[in-house]
Design a protein around this motif. Structure first.
Motif, mmCIF file in Angstrom:
data_model
loop_
_atom_site.group_PDB
_atom_site.id
_atom_site.type_symbol
_atom_site.label_atom_id
_atom_site.label_comp_id
_atom_site.label_asym_id
_atom_site.label_seq_id
_atom_site.Cartn_x
_atom_site.Cartn_y
_atom_site.Cartn_z
ATOM 1 N N SER A 35 61.912 38.040 9.168
ATOM 2 C CA SER A 35 62.230 37.973 10.586
ATOM 3 C C SER A 35 63.553 38.666 10.837
ATOM 4 O O SER A 35 64.263 39.065 9.915
ATOM 5 N N GLU B 142 61.842 31.932 16.071
ATOM 6 C CA GLU B 142 61.647 33.304 16.530
ATOM 7 C C GLU B 142 60.188 33.686 16.333
ATOM 8 O O GLU B 142 59.574 33.324 15.317
ATOM 9 N N ASP C 205 56.916 36.752 17.175
ATOM 10 C CA ASP C 205 56.490 38.095 17.588
ATOM 11 C C ASP C 205 54.974 38.149 17.444
ATOM 12 O O ASP C 205 54.357 37.245 16.860
ATOM 13 N N CYS D 149 51.367 41.026 17.319
ATOM 14 C CA CYS D 149 50.812 42.384 17.308
ATOM 15 C C CYS D 149 49.299 42.280 17.471
ATOM 16 O O CYS D 149 48.705 41.228 17.231
#
Length: 198
Positions: free
Chosen positions: A4, A57, A59, A61
Motif C-alpha cells: 500500500s 486505505e 483502492d 481496479c
C-alpha cells in the motif's frame, strides 16, 4: 500481496463481478478464491477488485473479461436411405421430406440453432421448417449445415438412393390375319410392326 502507499501489506481484499457473480467476497489470501468465482459464462463481464490494507486505505481496479464461443457444434445425420418409385408415378420421381428434427445436434453452449440444407451440388438453402423435395431416380447426397448463435458451424451428409422397381406395362396389338398375294411365288408376307408401335 501488493504494498500500500503507507508501506503496509494488504490484509484484506474484496472481490465482486457483474450479474454472473453479484456477491462481494472477502478473502485474506488470493489463492483462497472459490473455484466457482473463476468460472464465467459466455458474454462480457466486469471483474472489480477492491483492496484494503490494515490502516483502512483502499483502492480498486477493473478487469474486463470477454468469453467467446469458438467451439463448433456437432451434428449427426440419419443413416443412408433407399426409396422406390411407385407405380402411380408418371415421371420416375419420389417425394422426400427434409426435417431438421431427424438430425442430432449438440453444442458446448446452450443455443438456438439455425439450419441450411443442400441436395447434391446445389447451393445451400435456408431451413425454416420441414419441406418436401422431389428426388429423381439415382443416388443423391443430402447435406445438413448447422450454425450456433456465435456463428460456428458444422455439417454432415448422407445418401438417399431412389430406385425404379416398377415393371413396365404395355398392350400387345390385336391379332391379325395375313394372307399371301395370289400370284406370289413365295409363301411369306411382310410384317411391318415394330416395338415402337406398341
Amino acid at each position: 500481496f501488493y504494498p500500500s502507499t503507507g508501506g503496509e501489506e494488504i490484509k484484506l481484499y474484496q472481490h465482486f463481478d457483474d450479474d454472473a457473480h453479484p456477491t462481494r467476497i472477502k478473502r485474506t489470501n488470493f489463492a483462497s478464491l472459490p473455484e466457482d468465482l473463476l468460472v464465467f459464462p459466455k458474454g462480457t463481464h466486469k471483474l472489480v477488485w477492491h483492496f484494503v490494507n490494515n490502516i483502512g486505505e483502499e483502492d480498486s481496479c477493473e478487469t474486463k473479461i470477454e468469453v467467446l464461443d469458438k467451439t463448433n457444434p456437432t451434428i449427426t445425420c440419419p443413416v443412408d436411405e433407399e426409396l422406390s418409385t411407385s407405380a402411380e408415378s408418371q415421371n420416375c420421381n419420389v417425394s422426400y421430406t427434409l426435417d431438421a428434427a431427424n438430425v442430432s445436434v449438440s453444442d458446448n453452449c446452450p443455443a438456438e440453432f439455425k439450419y441450411q440444407y443442400k441436395i447434391d451440388e446445389e447451393a445451400a438453402v435456408g431451413y425454416s421448417g420441414a419441406i418436401d423435395v422431389t428426388l429423381s431416380v439415382g443416388s443423391h447426397i443430402i447435406t445438413w449445415i448447422v450454425f450456433d448463435e456465435a456463428g460456428n458451424s458444422a455439417e454432415c451428409s448422407y445418401n438417399v438412393t431412389v430406385k425404379d422397381e416398377t415393371k413396365p406395362e404395355f398392350d400387345c396389338p390385336a391379332a391379325e390375319v395375313l394372307t399371301t398375294e395370289p400370284n406370289s411365288k413365295v409363301c411369306e408376307v411382310p410384317f411391318n410392326k415394330s416395338a415402337a408401335s406398341l
